[in-house]
Design a protein around this motif. Structure first.
Motif, mmCIF file in Angstrom:
data_model
loop_
_atom_site.group_PDB
_atom_site.id
_atom_site.type_symbol
_atom_site.label_atom_id
_atom_site.label_comp_id
_atom_site.label_asym_id
_atom_site.label_seq_id
_atom_site.Cartn_x
_atom_site.Cartn_y
_atom_site.Cartn_z
ATOM 1 N N TYR A 74 42.620 33.628 43.416
ATOM 2 C CA TYR A 74 41.898 33.229 42.207
ATOM 3 C C TYR A 74 41.717 31.721 42.101
ATOM 4 O O TYR A 74 41.013 31.237 41.231
ATOM 5 C CB TYR A 74 42.606 33.763 40.953
ATOM 6 N N PHE A 76 40.323 29.980 44.368
ATOM 7 C CA PHE A 76 39.039 29.650 44.986
ATOM 8 C C PHE A 76 37.915 29.689 43.963
ATOM 9 O O PHE A 76 37.949 30.476 43.008
ATOM 10 C CB PHE A 76 38.711 30.653 46.093
ATOM 11 N N GLU A 77 36.907 28.857 44.193
ATOM 12 C CA GLU A 77 35.707 28.948 43.367
ATOM 13 C C GLU A 77 34.879 30.145 43.812
ATOM 14 O O GLU A 77 34.446 30.950 43.005
ATOM 15 C CB GLU A 77 34.889 27.654 43.481
ATOM 16 N N LEU B 8 39.432 35.823 33.871
ATOM 17 C CA LEU B 8 39.331 36.516 35.146
ATOM 18 C C LEU B 8 38.984 37.970 34.871
ATOM 19 O O LEU B 8 39.705 38.655 34.157
ATOM 20 C CB LEU B 8 40.676 36.431 35.882
ATOM 21 N N LYS B 58 36.037 33.637 36.277
ATOM 22 C CA LYS B 58 36.156 34.132 37.651
ATOM 23 C C LYS B 58 35.909 35.621 37.655
ATOM 24 O O LYS B 58 36.494 36.362 36.875
ATOM 25 C CB LYS B 58 37.538 33.841 38.222
ATOM 26 N N GLN B 60 36.148 38.943 39.992
ATOM 27 C CA GLN B 60 36.643 39.534 41.227
ATOM 28 C C GLN B 60 35.893 40.850 41.382
ATOM 29 O O GLN B 60 36.079 41.775 40.595
ATOM 30 C CB GLN B 60 38.146 39.777 41.158
ATOM 31 N N SER B 206 45.626 40.734 35.616
ATOM 32 C CA SER B 206 45.503 40.176 36.965
ATOM 33 C C SER B 206 46.586 40.709 37.902
ATOM 34 O O SER B 206 46.739 40.239 39.003
ATOM 35 C CB SER B 206 45.521 38.653 36.918
#
Ligand SMILES: Nc1nc2c(ncn2[C@@H]2O[C@H](COP(=O)(O)OP(=O)(O)O)[C@@H](O)[C@H]2O)c(=O)[nH]1
Ligand SMILES: [Mg+2]
Ligand SMILES: [Zn+2]
Lengths: 124, 208
Positions: A74, A76-77, B8, B58, B60, B206
């Motif tokens: 996480y 990393f961009e 995230l 972010k 994922q 997460s």
């Protein structure tokens, strides 16, 4: 991309970390912000970035010795994480998918970016 | 090390085999890179960072390992998912009909409040279209979710779709935080720096 000439990592490091941002050498995608990787010197061989199309031959590996250590994915961009192969996962550019630009553990925590395989932007 | 993002979100792509899920996540590549080591072993997920109104988000994004072929997508794959892209192929009627089965699968296996979005992929193949845009819209309305037609091949609406889903998850998350923590109302906006500590939901989500 796999040039073998000696290259000096010292100008890329400040306080043991990557001084500038880390970008994809092919498409310039932002991979890591400055200061997010720790310099680690260790010997690891990674499969070549390009493989011959008539891939009958064995996969060739390149020995590498300079890495940015990143504590988890996480940080990393932008990055791609491959499926596992023989106990390792491999890092790729998230945009053009060139790789491996490094590797990480199966738990996606410890990551190593091969300094030679990325563009290290250091403005003087 | 200081946290480097505000949110995230774990996102998944679901739908029949062949609708283009892998291409939506990965580069649509028919060129030289097909021969690399990486494309042989395949990609598990990507981390993408987007900026949304000054917040760093972010994403994922996970691809299936092809389990959808056998309809064996299980709770393990859905664990921690906050957003799901339901993908069909506009040239394949069956893949559209199966969306309702996928929604059932999600209801059985994923967290109840997972944010969903419907995507009709391969929209550049107008001459082979089998599912009208209106039917896509209608189905989305039925389920109360958003809808877009995209083309992984021509990069039409792909980024927009992820941005939309991320925005909706963020809105929902912030509402939930506010509801569970009403004292942090408007007067708190004066706080100088955003907290560097992970909010609880993030620690929970997460653990992937
Ligand atoms: N014309 C067209 N073909 C696509 C598009 N996206 C994916 N495909 C093709 O659809 C096939 C299945 O794609 P894939 O990503 O493997 O589907 P998955 O099984 O859902 O992961 C491949 O042959 C892709 O080249 C698109 O936007 N347009
Ligand atoms: Mg696939
Ligand atoms: Zn790249």
């Amino acid at each position: 991309m796999e040039n073998t000439e000696e290259f000096d990592v010292k100008p890329l490091i400040s306080d043991g970390q990557n001084k500038g941002s880390v970008r994809c050498a092919l498409c310039n995608s932002l991979i890591l912000n400055p200061g997010m990787g720790e310099y680690r010197s260790e010997e690891t061989a990674l499969p070549n970035m390009r493989k011959r199309k008539d891939a009958e031959c064995e996969e060739e590996e390149e020995p590498l010795s300079d890495f940015w250590f990143v504590r988890n994915v996480y940080t990393f961009e932008n990055v791609g994480i491959s499926k596992a192969k023989e106990g390792k996962k491999y890092l790729t550019c998230a945009d053009c998918e060139i790789g491996p630009i490094g590797w990480c553990t199966l738990a996606n925590d410890d990551c190593y970016v091969a300094i030679k395989r990325v563009k290290n932007i250091v403005s003087s | 090390m200081a946290k480097t993002y505000d949110y995230l979100f774990k996102l998944l792509l679901i739908g029949d085999s062949g609708v283009g899920k892998t291409c939506v996540l990965f580069r649509f590549s028919e060129d030289a890179f097909n021969s690399t080591f990486i494309s042989t072993i395949g990609i598990d997920f990507k981390i993408r960072t987007i900026d949304m109104d000054g917040k760093k988000i972010k994403l994922q994004i996970w691809d299936t390992a092809g389990q959808e072929r056998f309809r064996t997508i299980t709770t393990a794959y859905y664990r921690g998912a906050m957003g799901i892209m339901l993908v069909y192929d506009i040239t394949n009627e069956k893949s559209f009909d199966n969306i309702k089965n996928w929604i059932r699968n999600i209801e059985e296996n994923a967290s109840a409040d997972v944010e969903k979005m419907l995507l009709g992929n391969k929209c550049e193949l107008e001459d082979r279209r089998a599912v009208s845009k209106e039917r896509g819209e209608q189905l989305a309305i039925e389920y109360g979710i958003k809808f877009m037609e995209i083309s992984a091949k021509n990069s039409i609406n792909v980024e927009e779709a992820f941005f939309t889903l991320a925005r909706d998850i963020r809105t929902k998350t912030e509402k939930k935080l506010e509801a569970s923590n009403p004292s942090k109302g408007n007067h708190q906006l004066k706080a100088t720096e955003p907290s560097k500590k992970q909010p609880n939901w993030l620690q929970r989500c997460s653990l992937i």
